[in-house]
Design a protein around this motif. Structure first.
Motif, PDB file in Angstrom:
ATOM      1  N   HIS A   1       4.919   8.694   5.156  1.00  0.00           N
ATOM      2  CA  HIS A   1       4.530   7.435   5.813  1.00  0.00           C
ATOM      3  C   HIS A   1       3.357   6.792   5.076  1.00  0.00           C
ATOM      4  O   HIS A   1       3.315   5.567   4.885  1.00  0.00           O
ATOM      5  CB  HIS A   1       4.172   7.695   7.275  1.00  0.00           C
ATOM      6  N   ILE A   2       2.386   7.610   4.662  1.00  0.00           N
ATOM      7  CA  ILE A   2       1.227   7.072   3.939  1.00  0.00           C
ATOM      8  C   ILE A   2       1.667   6.507   2.600  1.00  0.00           C
ATOM      9  O   ILE A   2       1.260   5.405   2.205  1.00  0.00           O
ATOM     10  CB  ILE A   2       0.151   8.165   3.752  1.00  0.00           C
ATOM     11  N   ARG A   3       2.527   7.239   1.882  1.00  0.00           N
ATOM     12  CA  ARG A   3       2.994   6.766   0.574  1.00  0.00           C
ATOM     13  C   ARG A   3       3.781   5.469   0.700  1.00  0.00           C
ATOM     14  O   ARG A   3       3.649   4.554  -0.122  1.00  0.00           O
ATOM     15  CB  ARG A   3       3.834   7.849  -0.105  1.00  0.00           C
ATOM     16  N   ALA A   4       4.578   5.369   1.763  1.00  0.00           N
ATOM     17  CA  ALA A   4       5.338   4.130   1.975  1.00  0.00           C
ATOM     18  C   ALA A   4       4.407   2.965   2.269  1.00  0.00           C
ATOM     19  O   ALA A   4       4.614   1.840   1.800  1.00  0.00           O
ATOM     20  CB  ALA A   4       6.336   4.320   3.116  1.00  0.00           C
ATOM     21  N   GLY A   5       3.348   3.234   3.043  1.00  0.00           N
ATOM     22  CA  GLY A   5       2.386   2.179   3.356  1.00  0.00           C
ATOM     23  C   GLY A   5       1.628   1.707   2.144  1.00  0.00           C
ATOM     24  O   GLY A   5       1.276   0.523   2.032  1.00  0.00           O
ATOM     25  N   MET A   6       1.379   2.580   1.188  1.00  0.00           N
ATOM     26  CA  MET A   6       0.658   2.201  -0.028  1.00  0.00           C
ATOM     27  C   MET A   6       1.400   1.130  -0.830  1.00  0.00           C
ATOM     28  O   MET A   6       0.777   0.324  -1.520  1.00  0.00           O
ATOM     29  CB  MET A   6       0.450   3.431  -0.920  1.00  0.00           C
ATOM     30  N   GLU A   7       2.718   1.136  -0.736  1.00  0.00           N
ATOM     31  CA  GLU A   7       3.516   0.195  -1.527  1.00  0.00           C
ATOM     32  C   GLU A   7       3.256  -1.259  -1.146  1.00  0.00           C
ATOM     33  O   GLU A   7       3.563  -2.168  -1.913  1.00  0.00           O
ATOM     34  CB  GLU A   7       5.003   0.514  -1.374  1.00  0.00           C
ATOM     35  N   HIS A   8       2.686  -1.476   0.030  1.00  0.00           N
ATOM     36  CA  HIS A   8       2.443  -2.840   0.501  1.00  0.00           C
ATOM     37  C   HIS A   8       1.004  -3.301   0.272  1.00  0.00           C
ATOM     38  O   HIS A   8       0.638  -4.405   0.675  1.00  0.00           O
ATOM     39  CB  HIS A   8       2.784  -2.933   1.995  1.00  0.00           C
ATOM     40  N   LEU A   9       0.196  -2.459  -0.364  1.00  0.00           N
ATOM     41  CA  LEU A   9      -1.205  -2.813  -0.584  1.00  0.00           C
ATOM     42  C   LEU A   9      -1.356  -3.684  -1.826  1.00  0.00           C
ATOM     43  O   LEU A   9      -0.666  -3.472  -2.828  1.00  0.00           O
ATOM     44  CB  LEU A   9      -2.051  -1.551  -0.760  1.00  0.00           C
ATOM     45  N   PRO A  10      -2.269  -4.665  -1.810  1.00  0.00           N
ATOM     46  CA  PRO A  10      -2.570  -5.450  -3.016  1.00  0.00           C
ATOM     47  C   PRO A  10      -3.129  -4.561  -4.121  1.00  0.00           C
ATOM     48  O   PRO A  10      -3.697  -3.497  -3.859  1.00  0.00           O
ATOM     49  CB  PRO A  10      -3.632  -6.457  -2.535  1.00  0.00           C
ATOM     50  N   VAL A  11      -2.986  -5.015  -5.360  1.00  0.00           N
ATOM     51  CA  VAL A  11      -3.397  -4.224  -6.520  1.00  0.00           C
ATOM     52  C   VAL A  11      -4.867  -3.859  -6.453  1.00  0.00           C
ATOM     53  O   VAL A  11      -5.269  -2.721  -6.738  1.00  0.00           O
ATOM     54  CB  VAL A  11      -3.093  -5.000  -7.823  1.00  0.00           C
ATOM     55  N   ASP A  12      -5.732  -4.813  -6.080  1.00  0.00           N
ATOM     56  CA  ASP A  12      -7.171  -4.549  -6.033  1.00  0.00           C
ATOM     57  C   ASP A  12      -7.515  -3.451  -5.034  1.00  0.00           C
ATOM     58  O   ASP A  12      -8.418  -2.644  -5.262  1.00  0.00           O
ATOM     59  CB  ASP A  12      -7.948  -5.824  -5.671  1.00  0.00           C
ATOM     60  N   ILE A  13      -6.799  -3.419  -3.909  1.00  0.00           N
ATOM     61  CA  ILE A  13      -7.081  -2.410  -2.890  1.00  0.00           C
ATOM     62  C   ILE A  13      -6.539  -1.050  -3.315  1.00  0.00           C
ATOM     63  O   ILE A  13      -7.153  -0.013  -3.027  1.00  0.00           O
ATOM     64  CB  ILE A  13      -6.538  -2.870  -1.528  1.00  0.00           C
ATOM     65  N   VAL A  14      -5.410  -1.039  -4.032  1.00  0.00           N
ATOM     66  CA  VAL A  14      -4.914   0.225  -4.601  1.00  0.00           C
ATOM     67  C   VAL A  14      -5.958   0.797  -5.559  1.00  0.00           C
ATOM     68  O   VAL A  14      -6.221   2.006  -5.576  1.00  0.00           O
ATOM     69  CB  VAL A  14      -3.573   0.008  -5.332  1.00  0.00           C
ATOM     70  N   LYS A  15      -6.576  -0.085  -6.364  1.00  0.00           N
ATOM     71  CA  LYS A  15      -7.618   0.347  -7.294  1.00  0.00           C
ATOM     72  C   LYS A  15      -8.771   1.001  -6.544  1.00  0.00           C
ATOM     73  O   LYS A  15      -9.259   2.066  -6.937  1.00  0.00           O
ATOM     74  CB  LYS A  15      -8.119  -0.858  -8.092  1.00  0.00           C
TER      75      LYS A  15
END
Length: 471
Positions: free
Chosen positions: A222-236
């Motif tokens: 569930h966490i990994r799936a949610g990460m896919e929707h995060l903007p690039v800057d927030i993933v960074k």
């Protein structure tokens, strides 16, 4: 508790403002002191007084009792001291941002905004937020999603105006009542009366689970799936945080086990500059003799198949520190005076062949370009020759990084300030004869033919994105 009725006394306030102005002017005359250009005209103050009820009504009644600097803002406007009022708007905004960060996730915020590992170890509690420069506070709130793109652009502009048109500079007559009340409304709408939402809330939930739960594979999915929707800057920012957590000697085995379940997905979603940053931190641990943290960093990178992002030598570490110092000087107070020494120091690290290590190339180009185009009020003239030396050594790799800069939100925000877009366009046009790469040339040409209002938004233009994605 029901909200008490709003009592309007604008007529009484206006009369009081008029009486105060006449009394103060007479007193200044009596003392033989200047009276011209001390207070802004009453009709400008009236514009603020007339619009305040609607603006302040957007704040929840319970929060108003804590908004000390808004009261000071209103008092300063009534007294005709618009420069002081602008300071109070900004002070209220800073106080509100610090409260939001403290309620949100302090560790995530500090990890997102502070890349210097030594400095990061000194930032632990809410009280340490005062050690973060105000430009870092705004940028960090943007990186973590507490501030929206639009909110960041507006606040960065208001911060610049506060630095240049506040009580530190004798030019308050350039400020109008409508400008002030508009900036107050922006700060209320984007910060004071607004809570984090969307991606920021998701990240907070992720980090809470990583720190406090015993995660299984299904939870991690569930966490990994949610990460896919995060903007690039927030993933960074998220990658920087989980790397920092994993490499801390005080992090528990359970938290590290949780991180292992999600790290590879976060790594895959991150861009190369974020991955190289992790490699740089490994090199920093090694250079500082932090053997335990170096081992943990190696373990993390091995787990995400990221060992290829380790820097080839210590030059990258030295360059990284020099780039950070220049970037901080450029964004801090009195930047025109402070930039030259850092620019000169950075030039000394550039190899004779001009080859910049890949791990720092993105930040290097970004820092030099941002300093070269200025901050809307000009460029550091003493540092400019150093910037020209570094820009003249740009190779095809640096030209590619230059055209990618428009995808970064803080650079786009900078380009909306006066003179920055023309300076950026001029750089693009100067690179065109120097590249034979047709993709780079197409991107440079698109920048060259764009108008000043178009350039800040090119990073969202579908045509420009098609060009960049062709690399």
């Amino acid at each position: 508790m029901s909200q008490p009725p709003i009592i309007t006394a604008q007529g009484q306030v206006s009369n009081g403002v008029d009486q105060f102005t006449h009394a103060l002017t007479a007193y200044l005359n009596h003392l033989g002191l200047p009276t011209e250009n001390v207070l802004v005209p009453i009709h400008e103050r009236q514009k603020v007084i007339n619009n305040l009820p609607d603006v302040v009504s957007t704040i929840e009644y319970a929060k108003r009792g804590q908004s000390l600097y808004i009261s000071k803002f209103i008092a300063a406007c009534g007294a005709g001291l618009f420069d002081a009022a602008l300071n109070f708007i900004w002070d209220e905004t800073v106080v509100s941002l610090r409260k939001k960060v403290a309620r949100f996730d302090l560790e995530y915020f500090f990890d997102s905004v502070v890349t210097d590992t030594v400095r990061r170890t000194k930032l632990k509690s809410e009280e340490d937020l005062v050690k973060i420069d105000e430009w870092e506070l705004v940028r960090g709130c943007h990186l973590t999603g507490i501030l929206s793109d639009i909110g960041y652009r507006h606040l960065d502009y208001i911060r610049d105006m506060r630095n240049w048109a506040s009580a530190a500079h004798p030019n308050q007559n350039d400020l109008s009542g409508l400008q002030l009340v508009s900036w107050l409304e922006t700060c209320i709408r984007e910060v004071i009366a607004k809570d984090p939402e969307g991606p920021a809330i998701e990240v907070k939930r992720f980090l809470h689970s990583i720190r406090n739960a015993i995660l299984g594979e299904q939870d991690a999915q569930h966490i990994r799936a949610g990460m896919e929707h995060l903007p690039v800057d927030i993933v960074k920012s998220l990658l920087r945080t989980i790397f920092g957590m994993y490499t801390s000697e005080t992090t528990s085995i359970q938290i590290k086990s949780n991180i292992k379940l999600v790290a590879q997905k976060c790594w895959a979603l991150a861009q190369d500059d974020s991955r190289f940053e992790c490699g740089l931190r490994f090199a920093t641990f090694a250079a500082n003799g932090e053997a335990a943290r170096r081992t943990l960093a190696h373990e993390f990178l091995a787990g995400v198949n990221g060992l290829g992002y380790l820097p080839p030598d210590n030059l990258a570490v030295e360059l990284s520190e020099a780039i950070t110092a220049l970037f901080n000087a450029h964004n801090g107070y009195n930047n025109f005076h402070n930039e030259p020494v850092h620019a000169r120091n950075l030039v000394a690290y550039i190899p004779n062949n001009g080859k910049i290590p890949e791990s720092v190339r993105s930040r290097y180009v970004k820092t030099i370009v941002m300093a070269s185009i200025g901050n809307g009020y000009g460029v550091s003239e003493m540092a400019l020759p150093h910037y020209r030396v570094m820009i003249s050594s740009f190779s095809e790799d640096e030209h590619k990084e230059f055209v990618r800069l428009l995808l970064e939100r803080d650079l786009s925000a900078r380009l909306s300030l006066r003179s920055c877009a023309p300076n950026f366009r001029q750089l693009a046009q100067s690179f065109m004869p120097l590249t034979t790469n047709q993709i780079t040339l197409a991107a440079l040409n698109m920048i060259g033919v764009s108008t000043d209002p178009q350039i800040p938004n090119l990073g969202k233009d579908s045509g420009y994105l098609r060009i960049i994605n062709s690399f």
